[in-house]
Enzyme design. Structure first.
Site, PDB file in Angstrom:
ATOM      1  N   GLU A 169     -14.626  46.838  40.974  1.00 20.48           N
ATOM      2  CA  GLU A 169     -13.626  46.410  39.997  1.00 20.48           C
ATOM      3  C   GLU A 169     -14.141  45.231  39.172  1.00 20.48           C
ATOM      4  OE1 GLU A 169     -11.808  49.165  42.646  1.00 20.48           O
ATOM      5  OE2 GLU A 169     -13.046  47.423  43.089  1.00 20.48           O
ATOM      6  N   ASP A 203     -18.534  46.725  20.790  1.00 19.51           N
ATOM      7  CA  ASP A 203     -17.803  47.582  19.854  1.00 19.51           C
ATOM      8  C   ASP A 203     -17.226  46.782  18.693  1.00 19.51           C
ATOM      9  OD1 ASP A 203     -16.504  50.057  18.964  1.00 19.51           O
ATOM     10  OD2 ASP A 203     -14.656  49.081  19.617  1.00 19.51           O
TER      11      ASP A 203
END
Length: 158
Positions: free
Chosen positions: A111, A125
């Site tokens: 995680e 991005d």
């Protein structure tokens, strides 16, 4: 021993039913290298897509909660704490540190690694239109606490 393989070598999800619930924590990091002008744009709040660090932070938190949907043999976990921090380091790097914790029967390393990785991907991005030379590097586990295998810190022998 690879715990996700049975005696015939077939992949399976580890059965943690009989394991005691204990406090578990993990911390992971990722680094993103970019042009100094790109980092300056982010720091001054002048990026056309908005607050890059805030969006990457939220993406990392969301990713930690969905790790079991991305990595086939991970258990769905009820994380009790997720923290993702981004900081400018030098003139051309961003350090991302993700911490996850819970009281449960299995660790939270994946995680934390997923949170750091997705935060780095989100930063990439958001910045790729202004900097095609972005580089995600050194995604790694920094520390793990709790569970059967005990405490691990990067740089220590296993």
């Amino acid at each position: 021993m690879l715990t996700h393989l049975d005696s015939r070598g077939h992949a399976h999800m580890v059965d943690v039913t009989d394991k005691a619930s204990t406090a578990r924590e993990a911390e992971a990091e990722a680094w993103v290298r970019m042009r100094p002008e790109t980092l300056e744009l982010i720091q001054k709040g002048g990026h056309p897509k908005g607050d890059v660090f805030a969006v990457a932070r939220i993406a990392g938190i969301m990713a930690a909660k969905k790790t079991h949907e991305l990595i086939p043999l991970c258990h769905p976990l009820l994380l009790t704490g997720i923290k993702v921090e981004l900081s400018a380091e030098g003139e051309d790097r961003v350090r991302i540190v993700a911490r996850c914790k819970l009281a449960g029967q299995t660790g939270v390393e994946m995680e934390a690694l997923t949170a750091a990785s997705v935060a780095a991907l989100t930063l990439y991005d958001m910045c790729k239109a202004v900097d095609r030379g972005l580089l995600i590097e050194q995604v790694r586990l920094l520390e793990k606490k709790g569970g059967k295998s005990g405490h691990y810190q990067a740089g220590q022998a296993m």
